[in-house]
Design a protein around this motif. Structure first.
Motif, mmCIF file in Angstrom:
data_model
loop_
_atom_site.group_PDB
_atom_site.id
_atom_site.type_symbol
_atom_site.label_atom_id
_atom_site.label_comp_id
_atom_site.label_asym_id
_atom_site.label_seq_id
_atom_site.Cartn_x
_atom_site.Cartn_y
_atom_site.Cartn_z
ATOM 1 N N VAL A 1 0.844 -1.204 0.000
ATOM 2 C CA VAL A 1 0.000 0.000 0.000
ATOM 3 C C VAL A 1 0.882 1.258 0.000
ATOM 4 N N THR A 2 1.985 1.204 0.750
ATOM 5 C CA THR A 2 2.908 2.347 0.752
ATOM 6 C C THR A 2 3.431 2.584 -0.663
ATOM 7 N N ALA A 3 3.831 1.501 -1.322
ATOM 8 C CA ALA A 3 4.326 1.616 -2.690
ATOM 9 C C ALA A 3 3.257 2.212 -3.598
ATOM 10 N N LEU A 4 2.027 1.771 -3.382
ATOM 11 C CA LEU A 4 0.905 2.285 -4.168
ATOM 12 C C LEU A 4 0.749 3.789 -3.956
ATOM 13 N N ARG A 5 0.837 4.216 -2.695
ATOM 14 C CA ARG A 5 0.724 5.643 -2.373
ATOM 15 C C ARG A 5 1.842 6.434 -3.016
ATOM 16 N N VAL A 6 3.076 5.904 -2.830
ATOM 17 C CA VAL A 6 4.243 6.632 -3.310
ATOM 18 C C VAL A 6 4.216 6.759 -4.832
ATOM 19 N N SER A 7 3.790 5.688 -5.516
ATOM 20 C CA SER A 7 3.872 5.731 -6.980
ATOM 21 C C SER A 7 2.626 6.288 -7.654
ATOM 22 N N ALA A 8 1.438 6.017 -7.119
ATOM 23 C CA ALA A 8 0.220 6.469 -7.797
ATOM 24 C C ALA A 8 -0.374 7.730 -7.166
ATOM 25 N N GLY A 9 0.121 8.092 -6.007
ATOM 26 C CA GLY A 9 -0.432 9.273 -5.336
ATOM 27 C C GLY A 9 -1.496 8.882 -4.320
ATOM 28 N N GLU A 10 -1.694 9.777 -3.341
ATOM 29 C CA GLU A 10 -2.613 9.480 -2.243
ATOM 30 C C GLU A 10 -4.040 9.239 -2.729
ATOM 31 N N ASP A 11 -4.491 10.100 -3.655
ATOM 32 C CA ASP A 11 -5.890 10.016 -4.081
ATOM 33 C C ASP A 11 -6.178 8.715 -4.803
ATOM 34 N N PRO B 1 1.765 -10.131 -10.887
ATOM 35 C CA PRO B 1 1.154 -8.982 -11.558
ATOM 36 C C PRO B 1 1.950 -8.658 -12.825
ATOM 37 N N GLU B 2 1.269 -8.200 -13.885
ATOM 38 C CA GLU B 2 1.985 -7.901 -15.127
ATOM 39 C C GLU B 2 2.973 -6.769 -14.892
ATOM 40 N N LYS B 3 3.990 -6.720 -15.729
ATOM 41 C CA LYS B 3 5.076 -5.770 -15.495
ATOM 42 C C LYS B 3 4.563 -4.333 -15.368
ATOM 43 N N GLY B 4 5.018 -3.645 -14.344
ATOM 44 C CA GLY B 4 4.631 -2.253 -14.157
ATOM 45 C C GLY B 4 3.319 -2.081 -13.430
ATOM 46 N N ASP B 5 2.604 -3.178 -13.174
ATOM 47 C CA ASP B 5 1.334 -3.038 -12.464
ATOM 48 C C ASP B 5 1.591 -2.519 -11.053
ATOM 49 N N LEU B 6 0.636 -1.707 -10.569
ATOM 50 C CA LEU B 6 0.804 -1.112 -9.244
ATOM 51 C C LEU B 6 0.822 -2.166 -8.142
ATOM 52 N N GLY C 1 7.239 -3.871 -9.759
ATOM 53 C CA GLY C 1 6.177 -2.908 -10.021
ATOM 54 C C GLY C 1 6.790 -1.606 -10.494
ATOM 55 N N PRO C 2 6.067 -0.513 -10.304
ATOM 56 C CA PRO C 2 6.609 0.790 -10.653
ATOM 57 C C PRO C 2 7.866 1.074 -9.831
ATOM 58 N N ALA C 3 8.792 1.843 -10.427
ATOM 59 C CA ALA C 3 10.040 2.114 -9.728
ATOM 60 C C ALA C 3 9.769 2.919 -8.464
ATOM 61 N N ILE C 4 10.118 2.357 -7.319
ATOM 62 C CA ILE C 4 9.981 3.124 -6.074
ATOM 63 C C ILE C 4 11.229 2.946 -5.235
ATOM 64 N N ASP C 5 11.369 3.849 -4.272
ATOM 65 C CA ASP C 5 12.518 3.809 -3.393
ATOM 66 C C ASP C 5 12.142 3.022 -2.140
ATOM 67 N N LEU C 6 12.749 1.834 -1.972
ATOM 68 C CA LEU C 6 12.390 0.990 -0.825
ATOM 69 C C LEU C 6 12.632 1.695 0.506
ATOM 70 N N SER C 7 13.562 2.646 0.511
ATOM 71 C CA SER C 7 13.828 3.378 1.746
ATOM 72 C C SER C 7 12.608 4.158 2.201
ATOM 73 N N LYS C 8 11.756 4.474 1.221
ATOM 74 C CA LYS C 8 10.572 5.256 1.588
ATOM 75 C C LYS C 8 9.469 4.390 2.169
ATOM 76 N N LEU C 9 9.705 3.078 2.197
ATOM 77 C CA LEU C 9 8.673 2.186 2.720
ATOM 78 C C LEU C 9 8.494 2.332 4.225
ATOM 79 N N ASP C 10 9.315 3.175 4.859
ATOM 80 C CA ASP C 10 9.090 3.365 6.288
ATOM 81 C C ASP C 10 8.090 4.486 6.546
ATOM 82 N N SER C 11 7.572 5.074 5.473
ATOM 83 C CA SER C 11 6.558 6.126 5.679
ATOM 84 C C SER C 11 5.217 5.456 5.945
#
Lengths: 513, 408
Positions: free
Chosen positions: B244-254, B315-320, B384-394
């Motif tokens: 869910v954090t990855a989802l937030r970080v990559s797709a936005g809160e809304d 999940p297919e490549k790039g899927d959230l 999935g989408p490129a995200i920074d794993l370090s941000k997973l502590d948010s």
């Protein structure tokens, strides 16, 4: 030291007061810790956390669950005790032991077994599991109280024209009251602190929220604020219980009790059988049969016999240590609570109950916080774990000590003193023989609780020490029932030793030479 | 009277004799345990022998291993035999003279069963005496934060990046030297060099082919009414929250809130653990489960391939819904100059350990030169989408979001 002052407003002897205050100090360590952590959130942080809608909901859910489980445990525990102690139902000797046995089943094991055989969950599931695991906390003291009631009191009431029901309500029940309420108090506090059953049953309460706060956000402040709220609830419940105890009927000594003849059940015997069957099946048969099935389903699960044996040995060792130390701390508190009624005594006694209602994880982190700072030499060593057990389980021993000391009226001491016995001799010859079984029962309760304890054990144990519960945790973490089952069965077996002892002590009539 | 005196005496006698017997047997055994823990060096040798013995018997029972292909199974068996026979002769990478007799304290959020064999190999290769505290990753992180700079731990081996990130944030970790760090793709380590991933775990849809012929390919599929009440998930699980954090970080809160709300309205079923989700799907209680990829293989190892019907769909490549999280290690600040701590991290990124994680726990090895298990698709295709794993502590915001949609 003058040990034999009557139960009054007098100030207790200083030695005793200091000893009791020390015990209470151990129990309030977690309170200091959560207060420090909660204050880090600042006033605004505390306010936001407290005023969230969820916090209110959690409070309601926790208290509702605790209330429901406590009431059902009080009803089941008291009726079971009556049937075993007073009715003519055949097989009572077997029932006496079987009804106490669920104490040896940890709530998380019971919850796992129920989940695997049924779709039960949420409030119903938590209620079921907690009731079946906790009613012996009421059953055992009430059974013990029944054994101590002198039949002649009831016979006098009968001879004065009261019918059976009136005798029970007006004579027997008041004599049982303090046992019922002190047992119920333990149930209520345990339910507030339990994590295993509610988390597996997916019923969100205070404890699950506290764990979630640590696990999810690594943020210790909200967890501490919720912990403070839990502590306030505990103090309120303990005060309530103490009050009901003050109002309770006359305290008579166990003295030379004579047991009444069993009451014939007549047409009620089928109902009694039904109740017994229901209780034994849900609380004992379901978990045990399921565990046995798991073990038999995977005979070659590869459980190392050496690991199992070492875990049993370590469990026995730490639990014995926990039981002895906790009982030692509890004795002065119990003695004060039974014999002195000053504000100081009330505060000390209530304080000793605090640890029991806080989740094991909070207690563990509190001891980590203080241990690493002020008790470095014993940090992550055996004494730390034993202290952890004492903080968690002090009330189990305090309650038993208080009740059994209350059975020995001060008049006995006075008579002994007037006959020329000095205080140590009074303790040895009068107090000890009367109170030892009750104190032993308290120690057995603590031993049992230590065998089953998990979260504090995981964090406070010496590195490399593996108890049965920690082994069980390791195996279930990888979701392997087959390998977990032998450890769960071993927990139940090890815990059944003190349970057996407890039943024997609870039904032991006082020796009256 | 309930118990007549003879029965009572018999009871007491039984209980007391049991206690005495147990205590009698306990004393020497307990003493033995103590000595073992103290003389870890000796114990390490013994354990190596025992693990070797266990390993050589493993190939004898390959049928209990994964469904995958027969070829895959034989590879595992063959690899196990090779490790067993070659382990003692493998030349240790670190300088054994400098490390021999040094002590190392590891806090491990990884299960003992999965980690112990590789720890033993490390002890054998380096002569370092390792003592490990096993507990839940988050609880250990909380413990380390409470202990502060007084901790006895040298290394923290965590189950997920979030727990590592929490310690990074409180500045509890030392920096890992670049030479060690660079063996792992930058995606799977901290930008500030405070921790490094050891093995990768992918989010998957575990599904029951008896109920659905075409598995979902994207988290968007799961809000389709045909999955109403048929998807299992674990809102309290760290892996789900990381997703869910990855989802937030990559797709936005809304967008994240929108998906979560739609998902929640589709009546997903809540379970206490990932393992329980796989069991439920296998029983047919649910059609799809949101879990990590290796739970399927744990189930197969426990129940036997013939009793496991469910399959993994990535999940297919790039899927959230795609996310590769890591189990990783960090060196505590005060151990920055400790050679044993660094040797431990290096060993975990070495061929031996990486192969072990690939073949024994079915995770993705994160050092490119070591091959993944043949039954897994390439790691690049499941990211999935490129995200920074370090941000997973948010996770605080994630929890707030999960609470606001009523999942927690």
């Amino acid at each position: 030291v003058n040990w034999s002052l009557p139960r009054t407003q007098h100030r207790p002897p200083r030695v005793l007061a200091v000893a009791a205050a020390t015990a209470a100090a151990f129990a309030v360590v977690p309170l200091f810790y959560i207060a420090i952590r909660a204050s880090e959130g600042g006033l605004s942080g505390i306010k936001t956390e407290l005023w969230r809608r969820q916090t209110g909901q959690l409070l309601v859910r926790s208290l509702t669950l605790a209330g429901a489980v406590t009431i059902s445990c009080a009803l089941i525990g008291t009726s079971c005790a009556w049937i075993v102690a007073r009715s003519d139902l055949p097989g009572r000797r077997f029932l006496a032991v079987a009804l106490a046995a669920p104490l040896s089943i940890p709530t998380y094991v019971a919850a796992y077994t129920w989940l695997s055989i049924s779709g039960i969950s949420g409030f119903t599931g938590s209620f079921l599991v907690l009731t079946t695991c906790c009613y012996p906390y009421v059953y055992l003291p009430v059974l013990s109280a029944f054994t101590g009631i002198d039949a002649r009191q009831e016979e006098v009431a009968r001879s004065l024209g009261a019918n059976r029901r009136a005798v029970f309500r007006r004579v027997t029940l008041p004599l049982l009251r303090s046992s019922i309420t002190s047992g119920s108090l333990l149930v209520a506090l345990y339910v507030l602190s339990d994590f295993g059953a509610v988390s597996l049953m997916r019923f969100d309460v205070f404890t699950t929220s506290i764990f979630l706060s640590y696990r999810g956000s690594f943020d210790r402040t909200p967890a501490a604020i919720l912990g403070c709220l839990l502590a306030v609830a505990t103090i309120a419940i303990v005060a309530l219980e103490a009050r009901s105890r003050r109002e309770s009927g006359p305290r008579t000594a166990r003295g030379a009790a004579r047991q009444p003849n069993p009451s014939p059940l007549g047409r009620w015997s089928m109902a009694a059988w039904g109740l017994m069957a229901l209780v034994v099946v849900t609380s004992l048969a379901v978990p045990l049969v399921t565990l046995a099935k798991w073990a038999l389903d995977s005979p070659d699960a590869g459980v190392s016999f050496v690991d199992l044996r070492n875990a049993i040995v370590d469990t026995l060792g730490v639990s014995l240590g926990g039981a002895l130390f906790t009982t030692l701390l509890a004795l002065p508190v119990g003695l004060l609570a039974a014999r002195y009624r000053t504000r100081f005594v009330r505060v000390v006694e209530s304080a000793s109950y605090l640890g029991h209602a806080l989740p094991g994880l909070v207690i563990a982190l509190a001891l980590v916080f203080f241990g690493v700072r002020v008790a470095t030499p014993i940090y992550q060593r055996l004494p730390m774990l034993i202290i952890g057990y004492a903080v968690l389980f002090l009330p189990l021993a305090v309650g038993s000590a208080r009740t059994s000391i209350a059975q020995a009226p001060v008049a006995f001491d006075e008579v002994a003193r007037s006959l020329g016995n000095r205080p140590p001799s009074v303790i040895r010859r009068v107090l000890m023989p009367i109170t030892a079984p009750g104190i032993g029962a308290g120690a057995a309760l603590v031993f049992l609780a230590c065998v089953k304890e998990l979260p504090a054990t995981l964090l406070l144990r010496p590195t490399g020490l593996e108890t049965l519960a920690s082994r069980l945790w390791t195996e279930t973490a990888v979701a392997d029932y087959g390998r977990a089952a032998p450890y769960a069965i071993a927990i139940v077996l090890v815990a059944s030793i003190p349970t057996f002892l407890l039943t024997t002590l609870s039904t032991r009539p006082v020796d009256r030479r | 009277m309930l118990f007549n005196s003879s029965a009572r005496n018999a009871l007491l006698l039984t209980v007391s004799s049991t206690v005495v017997a147990l205590l009698a047997s306990a004393v020497p055994a307990h003493a033995a345990t103590k000595t073992t823990t103290k003389a870890t060096a000796k114990a390490a040798k013994k354990t190596t022998k025992r693990t070797a013995a266990v390993k050589t018997t493993k190939p004898g029972a390959p049928t209990t291993k994964p469904t995958v292909t027969t070829a895959a199974t034989t590879t595992v068996a063959a690899a196990a035999t090779t490790t067993a026979t070659t382990a003692p002769t493998t030349a240790p990478k670190a300088d054994p003279v400098a490390l021999k007799g040094r002590k190392l304290v590891v806090y491990s959020g990884r299960a003992e069963r999965l980690l112990k064999p590789i720890i033993t190999q490390f002890e054998f290769a380096t002569g370092v005496e390792v003592s490990v505290r096993y507990a839940d990753s988050a609880e250990l992180a909380a413990t380390l934060l409470e202990e502060g700079d007084r901790t006895k731990a040298n290394v923290f081996f965590a189950q997920d990046a979030g727990a590592l990130g929490a310690l990074t944030k409180e500045k509890r970790f030392a920096k890992i030297p670049a030479a060690t760090l660079n063996r792992v793709d930058p995606k799977y380590r901290a930008d500030d060099a405070t921790w490094v991933g050891v093995s990768g775990r992918a989010r998957v849809f575990v599904y029951d082919p008896r109920q659905i012929s075409t598995p979902p390919k994207s988290i968007k599929d799961l809000i389709d009414p045909k999955y109403r009440g048929k998807v299992g998930y674990v809102p309290t699980n760290a892996s789900f929250q990381s997703f869910v954090t990855a989802l937030r970080v990559s797709a936005g809160e809304d967008a994240a809130k929108e998906w979560l709300t739609a998902f929640k309205n589709n009546r997903p079923v809540v379970y206490p653990s990932n393992g329980a989700v796989v069991v439920a799907a296998n029983k047919g209680e649910i059609a799809v489960g949101l879990v990590n990829h290796y739970y399927l293989y744990e189930r197969i190892a426990a129940d036997g391939a013939s009793n496991v019907y469910v399959r993994n769909e990535y999940p297919e490549k790039g899927d959230l819904g795609g996310l590769v999280n890591v189990a990783g290690v960090g060196i505590l600040k005060d151990s920055a100059a400790d050679p044993a701590s660094l040797a431990f991290v290096e060993f975990m990124l070495g061929k031996e350990a990486q192969t072990y994680f690939a073949e024994k726990t079915f995770e993705y090895p994160l050092v490119p030169s070591v091959a993944r298990h043949p039954s897994l698709p390439p790691i690049q295709t499941v990211e999935g989408p490129a995200i920074d794993l370090s941000k997973l502590d948010s996770l605080k915001q994630t929890l707030d979001l999960l609470r606001s949609v009523g999942m927690l």
